[in-house]
Motif scaffolding. Sequence first.
Motif, PDB file in Angstrom:
ATOM      1  N   ASN A   2      54.921 -27.969 -72.317  1.00 49.27           N
ATOM      2  CA  ASN A   2      56.612 -28.906 -72.450  1.00 49.27           C
ATOM      3  C   ASN A   2      56.676 -27.731 -74.789  1.00 49.27           C
ATOM      4  O   ASN A   2      55.558 -28.389 -75.132  1.00 49.27           O
ATOM      5  CB  ASN A   2      56.018 -30.306 -73.265  1.00 49.27           C
ATOM      6  N   GLU A   3      57.748 -27.727 -73.964  1.00 45.48           N
ATOM      7  CA  GLU A   3      58.018 -27.174 -75.068  1.00 45.48           C
ATOM      8  C   GLU A   3      59.603 -28.074 -76.162  1.00 45.48           C
ATOM      9  O   GLU A   3      60.548 -28.536 -75.597  1.00 45.48           O
ATOM     10  CB  GLU A   3      58.721 -26.017 -75.050  1.00 45.48           C
ATOM     11  N   GLN A   4      59.641 -28.530 -77.133  1.00 43.06           N
ATOM     12  CA  GLN A   4      60.710 -29.007 -77.800  1.00 43.06           C
ATOM     13  C   GLN A   4      62.200 -27.944 -78.787  1.00 43.06           C
ATOM     14  O   GLN A   4      61.388 -28.071 -79.644  1.00 43.06           O
ATOM     15  CB  GLN A   4      60.678 -30.229 -78.764  1.00 43.06           C
ATOM     16  N   LEU A   5      63.404 -28.252 -78.352  1.00 42.86           N
ATOM     17  CA  LEU A   5      63.756 -27.173 -79.133  1.00 42.86           C
ATOM     18  C   LEU A   5      64.819 -28.187 -80.348  1.00 42.86           C
ATOM     19  O   LEU A   5      65.443 -28.745 -79.701  1.00 42.86           O
ATOM     20  CB  LEU A   5      64.805 -26.462 -78.520  1.00 42.86           C
ATOM     21  N   LEU A   6      64.644 -27.857 -81.215  1.00 39.38           N
ATOM     22  CA  LEU A   6      65.204 -29.548 -82.250  1.00 39.38           C
ATOM     23  C   LEU A   6      66.902 -27.729 -82.711  1.00 39.38           C
ATOM     24  O   LEU A   6      66.198 -26.784 -83.130  1.00 39.38           O
ATOM     25  CB  LEU A   6      64.599 -29.615 -83.572  1.00 39.38           C
ATOM     26  N   LEU A   7      67.755 -28.692 -82.900  1.00 38.10           N
ATOM     27  CA  LEU A   7      69.017 -27.423 -83.313  1.00 38.10           C
ATOM     28  C   LEU A   7      69.560 -28.371 -84.282  1.00 38.10           C
ATOM     29  O   LEU A   7      69.783 -29.167 -84.213  1.00 38.10           O
ATOM     30  CB  LEU A   7      70.315 -27.133 -82.489  1.00 38.10           C
ATOM     31  N   GLY A   8      69.899 -27.561 -85.445  1.00 39.52           N
ATOM     32  CA  GLY A   8      70.966 -27.982 -86.043  1.00 39.52           C
ATOM     33  C   GLY A   8      71.569 -27.281 -87.644  1.00 39.52           C
ATOM     34  O   GLY A   8      70.369 -25.677 -87.208  1.00 39.52           O
ATOM     35  N   GLN A   9      70.992 -27.429 -88.671  1.00 38.94           N
ATOM     36  CA  GLN A   9      71.099 -26.772 -90.129  1.00 38.94           C
ATOM     37  C   GLN A   9      69.463 -27.000 -90.533  1.00 38.94           C
ATOM     38  O   GLN A   9      69.188 -27.843 -90.379  1.00 38.94           O
ATOM     39  CB  GLN A   9      72.128 -26.690 -91.000  1.00 38.94           C
ATOM     40  N   THR A  10      68.684 -25.686 -90.815  1.00 38.66           N
ATOM     41  CA  THR A  10      67.390 -25.039 -90.643  1.00 38.66           C
ATOM     42  C   THR A  10      67.569 -25.098 -92.308  1.00 38.66           C
ATOM     43  O   THR A  10      68.465 -23.621 -93.154  1.00 38.66           O
ATOM     44  CB  THR A  10      66.844 -24.166 -90.403  1.00 38.66           C
ATOM     45  N   LEU A  11      66.891 -25.101 -93.114  1.00 38.35           N
ATOM     46  CA  LEU A  11      66.692 -24.554 -94.414  1.00 38.35           C
ATOM     47  C   LEU A  11      64.808 -24.444 -94.938  1.00 38.35           C
ATOM     48  O   LEU A  11      64.363 -26.089 -94.641  1.00 38.35           O
ATOM     49  CB  LEU A  11      66.974 -25.578 -95.474  1.00 38.35           C
ATOM     50  N   GLY A  12      64.304 -23.053 -95.048  1.00 37.70           N
ATOM     51  CA  GLY A  12      63.193 -23.545 -95.343  1.00 37.70           C
ATOM     52  C   GLY A  12      63.078 -22.246 -96.678  1.00 37.70           C
ATOM     53  O   GLY A  12      63.953 -22.069 -97.581  1.00 37.70           O
ATOM     54  N   LEU A  35      61.426 -25.117 -83.151  1.00 36.87           N
ATOM     55  CA  LEU A  35      60.813 -24.372 -81.369  1.00 36.87           C
ATOM     56  C   LEU A  35      59.502 -25.352 -82.059  1.00 36.87           C
ATOM     57  O   LEU A  35      58.936 -25.003 -82.867  1.00 36.87           O
ATOM     58  CB  LEU A  35      60.352 -23.652 -80.699  1.00 36.87           C
ATOM     59  N   VAL A  36      59.349 -26.685 -81.580  1.00 43.37           N
ATOM     60  CA  VAL A  36      57.799 -27.143 -81.128  1.00 43.37           C
ATOM     61  C   VAL A  36      57.029 -27.495 -79.802  1.00 43.37           C
ATOM     62  O   VAL A  36      57.664 -27.637 -79.033  1.00 43.37           O
ATOM     63  CB  VAL A  36      58.154 -28.532 -82.021  1.00 43.37           C
ATOM     64  N   ARG A  37      56.397 -26.749 -80.538  1.00 44.57           N
ATOM     65  CA  ARG A  37      54.900 -26.662 -78.534  1.00 44.57           C
ATOM     66  C   ARG A  37      53.746 -27.374 -79.584  1.00 44.57           C
ATOM     67  O   ARG A  37      53.086 -27.568 -80.677  1.00 44.57           O
ATOM     68  CB  ARG A  37      55.270 -25.182 -78.618  1.00 44.57           C
ATOM     69  N   ASP A  38      53.288 -28.351 -78.548  1.00 37.70           N
ATOM     70  CA  ASP A  38      51.551 -29.144 -78.975  1.00 37.70           C
ATOM     71  C   ASP A  38      51.727 -29.238 -80.777  1.00 37.70           C
ATOM     72  O   ASP A  38      50.468 -29.093 -81.106  1.00 37.70           O
ATOM     73  CB  ASP A  38      50.922 -27.823 -78.877  1.00 37.70           C
ATOM     74  N   GLY A  39      52.175 -29.639 -81.369  1.00 37.08           N
ATOM     75  CA  GLY A  39      52.282 -30.762 -81.879  1.00 37.08           C
ATOM     76  C   GLY A  39      52.943 -29.967 -83.417  1.00 37.08           C
ATOM     77  O   GLY A  39      52.886 -30.402 -84.357  1.00 37.08           O
ATOM     78  N   ARG A  40      52.760 -28.359 -82.849  1.00 38.29           N
ATOM     79  CA  ARG A  40      52.834 -27.611 -84.410  1.00 38.29           C
ATOM     80  C   ARG A  40      54.190 -27.145 -83.534  1.00 38.29           C
ATOM     81  O   ARG A  40      54.871 -26.636 -82.589  1.00 38.29           O
ATOM     82  CB  ARG A  40      51.768 -26.720 -84.337  1.00 38.29           C
ATOM     83  N   ILE A  41      55.218 -25.720 -85.024  1.00 37.30           N
ATOM     84  CA  ILE A  41      56.357 -24.916 -85.174  1.00 37.30           C
ATOM     85  C   ILE A  41      55.769 -24.104 -84.568  1.00 37.30           C
ATOM     86  O   ILE A  41      54.832 -23.125 -84.895  1.00 37.30           O
ATOM     87  CB  ILE A  41      56.647 -25.397 -86.770  1.00 37.30           C
ATOM     88  N   ALA A  42      56.569 -24.034 -83.319  1.00 38.56           N
ATOM     89  CA  ALA A  42      56.009 -22.664 -82.350  1.00 38.56           C
ATOM     90  C   ALA A  42      56.739 -21.167 -83.602  1.00 38.56           C
ATOM     91  O   ALA A  42      56.723 -19.903 -83.062  1.00 38.56           O
ATOM     92  CB  ALA A  42      56.077 -22.251 -81.100  1.00 38.56           C
ATOM     93  N   ALA A  43      57.952 -21.667 -83.372  1.00 35.39           N
ATOM     94  CA  ALA A  43      59.423 -20.652 -84.084  1.00 35.39           C
ATOM     95  C   ALA A  43      60.075 -21.084 -84.715  1.00 35.39           C
ATOM     96  O   ALA A  43      60.145 -22.886 -83.909  1.00 35.39           O
ATOM     97  CB  ALA A  43      59.307 -19.981 -83.069  1.00 35.39           C
ATOM     98  N   THR A  44      60.984 -20.654 -85.851  1.00 33.33           N
ATOM     99  CA  THR A  44      61.902 -20.836 -86.203  1.00 33.33           C
ATOM    100  C   THR A  44      62.718 -20.036 -86.578  1.00 33.33           C
ATOM    101  O   THR A  44      62.251 -19.094 -86.463  1.00 33.33           O
ATOM    102  CB  THR A  44      61.860 -21.394 -88.105  1.00 33.33           C
ATOM    103  N   GLY A  45      64.008 -19.926 -85.851  1.00 34.11           N
ATOM    104  CA  GLY A  45      65.342 -18.627 -85.967  1.00 34.11           C
ATOM    105  C   GLY A  45      67.136 -19.235 -86.066  1.00 34.11           C
ATOM    106  O   GLY A  45      66.944 -20.467 -86.152  1.00 34.11           O
ATOM    107  N   GLU A  46      67.300 -18.440 -84.873  1.00 32.34           N
ATOM    108  CA  GLU A  46      69.451 -18.729 -84.752  1.00 32.34           C
ATOM    109  C   GLU A  46      68.605 -19.782 -83.230  1.00 32.34           C
ATOM    110  O   GLU A  46      68.295 -19.556 -82.674  1.00 32.34           O
ATOM    111  CB  GLU A  46      69.456 -17.541 -85.068  1.00 32.34           C
ATOM    112  N   ALA A  47      69.943 -20.759 -83.631  1.00 32.78           N
ATOM    113  CA  ALA A  47      69.609 -21.530 -82.178  1.00 32.78           C
ATOM    114  C   ALA A  47      69.771 -20.501 -80.458  1.00 32.78           C
ATOM    115  O   ALA A  47      69.301 -20.998 -79.374  1.00 32.78           O
ATOM    116  CB  ALA A  47      70.939 -22.229 -82.327  1.00 32.78           C
TER     117      ALA A  47
END
Length: 428
Positions: A2-12, A35-47
């Motif tokens: 189960n992976e969730q992908l959240l789209l938007g502007q990101t700032l880190g 990208l969220v997997r198992d309660g953690r952030i799995a990846a951050t990047g370009e949509a």
Amino acid sequence: MNEQLLLGQTLGFGADPFAGGWQAATRHSAHGAVLVRDGRIAATGEASDLRRAHPRATVTDYGDALILPGFVDAHMHYAQTGMIASWGKRLIDWLNSYTFPEEMRFGDPAYARGQADLTLDIALANGTTTLASFCTIHPESVTAFFEAAEARGMGVVAGKTCMDRNAPEGLRDTARTAHDDSKALLEAWHGRGRATYAITPRFSPTSTPEQLEAMGALWAAHPDCLMQTHLSEQTDEIAWVRDLFPTARDYLDTYEKHGLLGERGLYGHAIHLEPREIDRLAETGAAVIHCPTSNTFIGSGLFDMAGLKARGIPVGLATDTGGGSSFSMLRTMAAAYEIGQLRGTPLHPAQLLWLATEGSARALHMGGQIGTLTPGAHADLCILDLASTPAIAQRSTRAEDIWEAVFPTIMMGDDRAVRAVWVSGRPV
Ligand code: GUN
Ligand code: ZN
């Protein structure tokens, strides 16, 4: 999977924007994804990249909204939610008139749980996903807070607030019971799920040297726990500490003498510091926590962000409710900005956002775990609508870069700006 992908502007942030300049430290994407997997952030990047790489992920598109790490409130008092915004007094009178009578009620586990639930729900509505809270002298108040946080999947820091003098009957423990109750609580909670225990002597005026010594011994036996307290908030408080501890070199020395100065120590306020205190904080790596709405509300003074950051002292940002006047870390950033202005050292929005997320996380020794969009961190997220009211929208639509777009929300935003909050990989 189960992976969730959240789209938007990101700032880190790739680094502390106070250290090498905010431009180099910031990572902004106008079309980003987390990208969220198992309660953690799995990846951050370009949509586009993450959509292609993870075609089966469930997508939530937040459009132009800004995906940030959840805010980290590094110092607050959940037991003061019921008396926030109490009028007209300075610290010691404020404690005696408003705070102690309310804290007296937390021996009742049902009342404590109700206030813990209420506080955590208000915090979440404001985009705050981690809080470091003082509780009351009652062990029940600590259990209630950790249980309420656990029920929401939240990682919190909390501890029994210890006081054995200068507090009313019914709100005093002893050196022995403070030690033994704190020990039992930390053994029950520290490291259980996402819970972190902080050994919590309230402040030197309400602890005898014997109690401070007992707290120091407990910390020495459990050095992986945090230790939270208050330091040099008001000038009359400091004069009182001088009377109570005539042989101490300064306020910080009342802690240092008793084993309560160390890298995992968190010192709230830290406004009126002596040069020796600043040196010792810098040498030990201890963190100070800036509580700007509290400092103006109780009339405490103007925290020296620029000076303390320049010395390399870790600084966290916090509401200090109910001495603070808002549960919102947006309002708290605005107040930090205003205090910076009054000192002639305005903070850049990158620095404000960093303080409210990664800065606080690092102060709590949770860098990499919370307050960041880096892979491996808990998926605690706050999604901000940068046009949440007509007044903010008319300004942010003129923005020429992300900072002009986000600063009106920092200065004028409230819980209406919080479009969504995720905790441990789930929307709440
Ligand atoms: N110093 C000791 N206790 C407190 C408290 O509850 N709030 C604030 N702001 N300062 C304190
Ligand atoms: Zn406080």
